[in-house]
Structure formats: C-alpha cells, structure tokens
Design a protein around this motif. Structure first.
Motif, PDB file in Angstrom:
ATOM      1  N   PRO A   1      22.094 -49.600   2.809  1.00  0.00           N
ATOM      2  CA  PRO A   1      22.801 -48.316   2.714  1.00  0.00           C
ATOM      3  C   PRO A   1      23.383 -48.079   1.312  1.00  0.00           C
ATOM      4  O   PRO A   1      23.673 -49.041   0.591  1.00  0.00           O
ATOM      5  N   PHE A   2      23.517 -46.817   0.977  1.00  0.00           N
ATOM      6  CA  PHE A   2      24.127 -46.368  -0.287  1.00  0.00           C
ATOM      7  C   PHE A   2      23.423 -46.919  -1.536  1.00  0.00           C
ATOM      8  O   PHE A   2      24.045 -47.137  -2.565  1.00  0.00           O
ATOM      9  N   THR A   3      22.113 -47.184  -1.415  1.00  0.00           N
ATOM     10  CA  THR A   3      21.322 -47.520  -2.607  1.00  0.00           C
ATOM     11  C   THR A   3      20.260 -46.417  -2.758  1.00  0.00           C
ATOM     12  O   THR A   3      19.903 -45.767  -1.775  1.00  0.00           O
TER      13      THR A   3
ATOM     14  N   ALA B   1      23.567 -41.283  -2.154  1.00  0.00           N
ATOM     15  CA  ALA B   1      24.563 -40.548  -1.360  1.00  0.00           C
ATOM     16  C   ALA B   1      24.023 -40.158   0.015  1.00  0.00           C
ATOM     17  O   ALA B   1      24.769 -40.060   0.985  1.00  0.00           O
ATOM     18  N   LYS B   2      22.704 -39.880   0.099  1.00  0.00           N
ATOM     19  CA  LYS B   2      22.126 -39.469   1.385  1.00  0.00           C
ATOM     20  C   LYS B   2      21.718 -40.674   2.225  1.00  0.00           C
ATOM     21  O   LYS B   2      21.339 -40.539   3.376  1.00  0.00           O
ATOM     22  N   ASN B   3      21.761 -41.863   1.601  1.00  0.00           N
ATOM     23  CA  ASN B   3      21.336 -43.076   2.291  1.00  0.00           C
ATOM     24  C   ASN B   3      22.502 -43.654   3.097  1.00  0.00           C
ATOM     25  O   ASN B   3      23.051 -44.696   2.784  1.00  0.00           O
ATOM     26  N   THR B   4      22.865 -42.937   4.146  1.00  0.00           N
ATOM     27  CA  THR B   4      24.008 -43.329   4.984  1.00  0.00           C
ATOM     28  C   THR B   4      23.633 -44.577   5.794  1.00  0.00           C
ATOM     29  O   THR B   4      22.442 -44.894   5.924  1.00  0.00           O
ATOM     30  N   PRO B   5      24.634 -45.280   6.354  1.00  0.00           N
ATOM     31  CA  PRO B   5      24.294 -46.456   7.163  1.00  0.00           C
ATOM     32  C   PRO B   5      23.293 -46.128   8.283  1.00  0.00           C
ATOM     33  O   PRO B   5      22.411 -46.923   8.584  1.00  0.00           O
ATOM     34  N   GLU B   6      23.413 -44.923   8.868  1.00  0.00           N
ATOM     35  CA  GLU B   6      22.485 -44.567   9.951  1.00  0.00           C
ATOM     36  C   GLU B   6      21.052 -44.441   9.440  1.00  0.00           C
ATOM     37  O   GLU B   6      20.117 -45.033   9.978  1.00  0.00           O
ATOM     38  N   ILE B   7      20.874 -43.664   8.336  1.00  0.00           N
ATOM     39  CA  ILE B   7      19.540 -43.476   7.747  1.00  0.00           C
ATOM     40  C   ILE B   7      19.006 -44.834   7.282  1.00  0.00           C
ATOM     41  O   ILE B   7      17.832 -45.165   7.483  1.00  0.00           O
ATOM     42  N   ALA B   8      19.879 -45.641   6.640  1.00  0.00           N
ATOM     43  CA  ALA B   8      19.449 -46.948   6.121  1.00  0.00           C
ATOM     44  C   ALA B   8      18.923 -47.826   7.251  1.00  0.00           C
ATOM     45  O   ALA B   8      17.904 -48.506   7.104  1.00  0.00           O
TER      46      ALA B   8
END
Ligand SMILES: Cc1cc2nc3c(=O)[nH]c(=O)nc-3n(C[C@H](O)[C@H](O)[C@H](O)COP(=O)(O)O)c2cc1C
Ligand code: SF4
Length: 503
Positions: free
Chosen positions: A268-270, A254-261
């Motif tokens: 993202p989202f993994t 949930a915290k792995n947003t496209p920006e963070i990824a």
C-alpha cells in the motif's frame, strides 16, 4: 485590466464607506467585496496563470467556463448526431433501453443516408421468425476443459480503481441478472466483482495484479488462486488496449489504498507501474506457451488474449506459431483504436493503433487463412453500442462483442469526460463518497440488464428482418457502405477476405 481592477476596487470600497454614513448596515457588503478584492490581488501577484495575472478576478471566468465546456456543449450546442465520442442519439438509445422507456424513434432517420461511410443492411421480402431467446456462443477450443457459453454482448474490461465500487457492483449484478459476463479489467478480482455473483473474465495485465510476486513477476500460485474462483469463467491476457496501445499505466501511491493494494497484491501507498510489455513472455512462441501455462494452472478454463492491432506481421507470427506449437488460444479480443479508457495520453488515444473495423477484418481473415478460425472465438470491442453494431461485427466475422462505455451509460454515465479526475459527477469513476452515493446499485444493476436484454431483442429482430434465423448465416454481404454520393458497396466487396496462407 490590472489598473481597472485596482481603480474599481478602491472606487467600490469608497462608495460603500460613503453610503454607510447614511445606511450603516451597508457595511455588510464588505463580507462579499473584501474576499473578492483579496482574490483579485492574489491573482495579480501569482505567476502561474498569465490570464489571471493580467485579468485579475475576471480571468477566472475563463477557467470556470472551460471546465463547464462539455456540459455547455452537451446541453446547448450539440445536435442529436454531433456529440463525441458518442452522440446524443447513441446515448439516448442506451438510456431509454436501460430505463425501459420509449423504444421507438419518431418521424424517420436523422442520419444523412447519402453521406460517405453511411452503413445499412438489406432486409428480405421473406423475413424469418423473430427468435425470443438470446443467442449464445460456446468459447473453448479442443484443449479447453471448461468451455463457457457466452452472450453476444458483455461488459468489457474496466478495473475496480478506474471504476468506483458502486459501478463495479452494479455492472456485476446486471451481468448476473442478464446472464452475460463481466471482465474484471487489469486491476484483479475485487470483492465487488464477487459480491454480485455475475460471470467473470479475469484479465491478466502487465502488472499481474492478483497474480504477482512481490517483485512484480507472474506468480503461478497467486494466479491459481484468482483463476480458481468459481465466478471466473475465462482468463484474458491483456497485450494492449485500443485507447493506449503500447503504453503502460501507473497506480499513484495516493490511490494505492490498503484495500486496492490487497486486491492487486502490492504494497500500500507505493507507486505501482503497469509496464508496456509482459515479463512472462517475449515473442509469439513464448506467448502461446504462457497461454498453455494458464490453461493448465486454471484447470482448463478458456484462455485468450486481448490486443489492439499495430504491426500486422506480429499477429501473423502468432498465427504461424499456433501452427508450429499446436497451442491455440480459445479466444482473441480485438480492441479498436477508437476504444475507451479511464485515462491515456491524447496522442495515444487519437493516433496509435488500428481502428476496429480494419483490425477485425485483418484478424478474422488471418485466422481463416491459417484455418485457425474454427477453434478460436473472436470478440470485438470499440464503440459497440447498438444492435446494428453487433450485426455488423458478427457479419465481418466476430463471434461476440464487448462494450465498456455503452455499459457505463446504462449505469448513469453522462459523458462528462472527467473520468481521470476522481470527480465523476455520476459516481461511475469517482471514489469520493459524495459522488458515489449518487449511483444506487439496486436501481442501476436492473438498468444494465435491461439495456442488454432490449439490445439483444432488437438484434434478433434485425437479423430476422434480413431473413436470417441463425447467427452462423451472418456474412459480409449483409452490410453495405456508401463509398461516395452515388454508389455503395457490400462489405464482401470492400473486404473480400484473404487467400489460404502458408504457415
Ligand atoms: C473507464 C475505463 C476503464 C478501462 N479499463 C480497462 C482495463 O483495465 N483493461 C482493458 O483491457 N481495457 C480497459 N478499458 C477499455 C475497454 O475494455 C474497451 O476495450 C474499450 O473501452 C472499447 O470499448 P468501448 O468503446 O465499448 O468503450 C477501459 C475503458 C474504460 C472506459
Ligand atoms: S459521467 Fe463519469 S464515467 Fe461518464 S464520462 Fe463523465 S466522468 Fe467519465
């Protein structure tokens, strides 16, 4: 309690209905009463919380008061010297320096100077002249091609992710203004680390964020890209961190947003794991070969590693391997077990890893005994917050210091202890816009720079009072510690140093 709740719910409803024959408007009270009754019935029927099941409605007070505990203790219970991890005196010191407010303390010390472990430094009858410019330390051993001149106090590793965008921006712009470095933390170099223009230390953790292949291994190509930013002045391999040594981390999907990824180089989202150990090396020799590999890939930028000391033999092995391979890191960051974190299991924070003072003595003495100290700078971190803390670390043998939570206080952290909930009330560790907007970058970055500048000025005044004009003269005779109520010893007596070691 359940019976009392049921009876009083019926009684209250009956009274309101009865009174409504005289004053019909009173029926509006049901707008308040009815939801409370429904909430109470729900509490009675749910099976997760025994307190709420047995004490419907009223049991909720316990959870409310418990959640307000840190604030209640801080505002009403805590004395100036009793709060933890940092007491009110320590926090107030940072706030007043950051805001350029009152720099003095009235009426004398509040510390018990006869208490065991009380520490002080001797002054001289012949003080030195106070230096007004800040001391700098050059980091870069014989194999380094881009040595870096560092401040004595810097921003310790904290990732974008653990910190909000505004917090990273404020710290970075503060570092630029005050001419000190900002460690990225293991989350990689984010746009917010670059926007402020401050000097960076790029931290390489076990997740290899910003330098990883798709299967989570170290990537030469990606590392060269991240280490190649002109802002990146040094590279730090993270072996461990004082608050959770030997424990990895998890970036939840949930915290792995496209920006963070994108910043971390993951899907993202993994769910992404930072394992407890590195895949790129597995012992002292391969660690040093990795140091050499990063040195070559970064075109000779200073390379170091950060660790919390655990098994002493493992560190001694690294010293021996430095002699046998001829590869030395340019710096070693020693993080004490008392260090901070965004989130860690309590047992790890409370009971794993050597505290900073013991660890620093051990690392400095080991390096000296192998005649390695002259080429390797030692950085100390773990509750370093005041100028006296810096004098103490340098007297033991560190060359410079990092501060994480001290720097967070300067941008408004109130020690609410909610860093792992995304509801940090000051916006330091929360990504929610409603909290983050409280942290105004343009105001807070000045405060970080002020805190740094004022602390370094007091550092200069402290060592001048001891008759010292250069940091090279700091030594273990300069710090005293009370060992019992009637005697005290210098650090030189407590930590006399090690004999020359056989490699
Ligand atoms: C919110 C937060 C996030 C942190 N993230 C990292 C990190 O990514 N990598 C790391 O090596 N240490 C991390 N740390 C530890 C600090 O860099 C530092 O080693 C430790 O907090 C000791 O310093 P302090 O007592 O000045 O806070 C973090 C600390 C905090 C408070
Ligand atoms: S104010 Fe924010 S950063 Fe500071 S301790 Fe509380 S939750 Fe953590």
């Amino acid at each position: 309690m359940r019976t009392i709740f049921i009876v009083s719910s019926f009684a209250l409803s009956a009274v309101i209905i009865a009174l409504s024959f005289l004053t019909p408007g009173i029926l509006w009270l049901f707008v308040i009463v009815l939801p409370l009754i429904i909430l109470g019935v729900y509490d009675m029927l749910q099976s997760h919380h025994s307190i709420r099941r047995n004490f419907p409605l009223i049991g909720r007070m316990r959870f409310l008061l418990e959640s307000l505990g840190p604030e209640i203790r801080q505002y009403f219970v805590e004395t100036d010297t009793s709060g933890t991890p940092f007491n009110r005196l320590q926090r107030a010191l940072v706030y007043s320096r950051a805001k350029l407010q009152k720099q003095t303390h009235p009426f004398g010390t509040e510390l018990n100077v006869y208490e065991e472990n009380y520490e002080w430094m001797p002054h001289s009858i012949y003080p030195a002249l106070v230096k007004h410019e800040q001391f700098r330390v050059t980091i870069g051993g014989p194999d380094c091609k881009q040595a870096y001149s560092a401040s004595l106090l810097n921003v310790s590793a904290m990732s974008y992710g653990a910190l909000s965008k505004n917090a990273v921006l404020a710290l970075n712009k503060g570092a630029k203004l005050g001419n000190f470095y900002h460690n990225t933390g293991e989350g990689g170099v984010s746009p917010y680390h670059l926007e402020g223009g401050g000097d960076l230390v790029y931290q390489v953790g076990t997740g290899y964020f910003g330098c990883r292949t798709t299967d989570g291994n170290f990537s030469d190509e990606k590392f060269t890209e991240s280490a190649g930013y002109p802002h990146v002045k040094m590279i730090e391999i993270k072996l461990s961190q004082g608050a959770k040594p030997g424990h990895g981390g998890v970036l939840p999907a949930a915290k792995n947003t496209p920006e963070i990824a994108k910043i971390r180089g993951v899907e993202p989202f993994t769910t992404v794991l930072s394992p407890p150990s590195h895949k790129a090396f597995h012992d002292a020799t391969t660690l040093l070969q990795f140091v050499q590999r990063l040195r070559t890939l970064s075109k000779g930028k200073p390379i170091g590693f950060k660790l919390c000391i655990g098994n002493r033999n493992e560190f001694t092995d690294i010293c021996k391997a430095m002699i046998s391979t001829g590869i030395k890191p340019d710096f070693i960051t020693v993080d004490g077990g008392e260090g901070g974190t965004g989130a860690a299991p309590l047992e790890f924070s409370n009971s794993v890893g050597m505290p900073l003072e013991d660890a620093l003595v051990f690392v400095v003495d080991s390096l000296r005994s192998f005649n390695l100290k002259k080429d390797i700078r030692v950085i100390a971190s773990g509750k370093v917050i005041s100028a006296f803390d810096i004098v103490k670390m340098l007297s033991i043998g560190a060359d410079l210091c990092n501060s994480a939570r001290g720097m967070l206080f300067s941008i408004g952290c109130i020690q609410a202890l909610k860093c792992d909930t995304n509801t940090c009330p000051t916006g330091v560790t929360s990504h929610k816009p409603e909290f983050m907007k409280g942290l105004v970058v343009e105001d807070k970055f000045q405060r970080t720079a002020n805190f740094h500048k004022e602390t370094m000025q007091v550092f200069n005044e402290l060592i001048a009072a001891a008759g010292i004009s250069d940091i090279s003269q700091l030594n273990r005779n300069l710090i005293f510690q009370r060992v019992d109520s009637s005697s005290s010893k210098s650090f030189q007596e407590i930590y006399p140093g090690a004999e020359k070691a056989n490699a």
